[in-house]
Design a protein around this motif. Sequence first.
Motif, PDB file in Angstrom:
ATOM      1  N   PRO A  69      -4.226 -15.156 -89.865  1.00  0.00           N
ATOM      2  CA  PRO A  69      -3.863 -14.504 -89.132  1.00  0.00           C
ATOM      3  C   PRO A  69      -4.836 -14.950 -87.917  1.00  0.00           C
ATOM      4  O   PRO A  69      -5.682 -14.009 -87.173  1.00  0.00           O
ATOM      5  N   THR A 123       4.105 -16.885 -89.594  1.00  0.00           N
ATOM      6  CA  THR A 123       4.855 -15.881 -90.349  1.00  0.00           C
ATOM      7  C   THR A 123       5.039 -16.222 -91.865  1.00  0.00           C
ATOM      8  O   THR A 123       4.276 -15.447 -93.171  1.00  0.00           O
ATOM      9  N   LYS A 124       3.203 -16.789 -92.398  1.00  0.00           N
ATOM     10  CA  LYS A 124       3.058 -17.441 -93.955  1.00  0.00           C
ATOM     11  C   LYS A 124       1.415 -17.008 -93.798  1.00  0.00           C
ATOM     12  O   LYS A 124       0.570 -17.537 -94.864  1.00  0.00           O
ATOM     13  N   ALA A 125       0.891 -16.191 -92.561  1.00  0.00           N
ATOM     14  CA  ALA A 125      -0.426 -15.725 -92.882  1.00  0.00           C
ATOM     15  C   ALA A 125      -0.515 -14.692 -93.129  1.00  0.00           C
ATOM     16  O   ALA A 125       0.133 -14.598 -94.003  1.00  0.00           O
ATOM     17  N   GLY A 153       2.146 -11.718 -92.202  1.00  0.00           N
ATOM     18  CA  GLY A 153       2.571 -12.847 -93.035  1.00  0.00           C
ATOM     19  C   GLY A 153       3.361 -12.444 -94.632  1.00  0.00           C
ATOM     20  O   GLY A 153       3.172 -11.254 -94.710  1.00  0.00           O
TER      21      GLY A 153
END
Length: 429
Positions: free
Chosen positions: A302, A326-328, A367
């Motif tokens: 992030p 959003t995927k961190a 995330g």
Amino acid sequence: MDKIKIVGGARLNGVIPVSGAKNAALPLMIASLLSEETLTLDNMPRLRDVQQLTHILSNHGVDYSVNGKRPGQDALTGQTVHLTAGSIVDTTAPYELVSKMRASFWVIGPLLARMRQARVSLPGGCAIGTRPVDFFIEALKDLGADIDIESGYVVAAARNGLVGGRIRFPKVSVGATHVVLMAASLARGETVIENAACEPEVVDVANCLIGMGAKIEGAGTPTIHIQGVEGLHGHRHSVIPDRIETGTYAMAVAMTGGDVMLEGARADLLESALDTLRQTGTEITETNSGLRVRRNGSGISPVDITTAPFPGFPTDLQAQFMALMTKAEGASRITETIFENRFMHVQELARLGAKISLDGQVATVEGVKTLTGAPVMATDLRASVSLVIAGLVADGETTVNRVYHLDRGFERLEEKLTRCGASIERVSG
């Protein structure tokens, strides 16, 4: 109305040619109004906004041809366009044309400089917040124009021609900087722009104007000096590669993993965004061909960002970076300082399972391990491509509706991604 369907899960591997910069191409086309001679632009992107601006310029009397009216051999490489404003037949830019694309308002500068009059509808464009034309109007007044607002039109006149002046923008404005650069090129005497936009697209337009015979110094810095000349001549100019497209595809690779060569990309045009991407764990290497972007499957770190004028993190990449975050593996904060209404993609990303909370102009992104495909709605140009990036890793199928926004700024996006292994297609109807 067309839709884009994506089945997530594929890594991206291959080569993506980067198109010419939309944000340079549009003002460069408008600059053709400044000369009776032909302006030839190479590396022009095939975009809906370019087509729309062609209609607007034709309304003023500009003759337009593409590669001698022959199609290019490769649809993913830039095209060459020729624009000739030998005789301007109309100095009115009507509402029905200008309302479809905000940048078309910029014709007011060259029309006023060359024809000494212009009547231009107040603009439209993406609904991402107020972008007032006050800066444009006050700057043109400082160059000696008389301006009134009548029935939704800006009516400008400079009966004795524009004259040089000192202009200080209260806030950095790329559009206003473009307009003053063009108008001041034909004004009598010297014009000084203070707090000018420093974006690469401004430099590209200035370089083209210089090639046409304008006298400009300091483009790319906050202070620009323009010495007006009596006339400009024809020129051939190549549009710089699109740094927003470059950053978008780089983020798509960071999101999905893989190894992609962004052919023709230039790192110097978006160093801030590339530095931020490197902090997420993405490897970016400059080569003779462009930029090689890789992520080997390690987690996404992030990173907090704040949008800012160049050389800061571009507002036009904020939505794409939010999709990446959003995927961190953790929380990130995204602060938007340029436009007050540029978080409309948040609710659509939430439909895919993203966890995002808003507090004014700050978005906090937590995330998640998994995004899930769903129907989503594009709200503006950059928001629409953020949904595509999220869909590339979402489980199942994502359908992006209202993709006409994408066509305004991304050339054959689904075709470029498909070539690199993405499962993405356009569905008509």
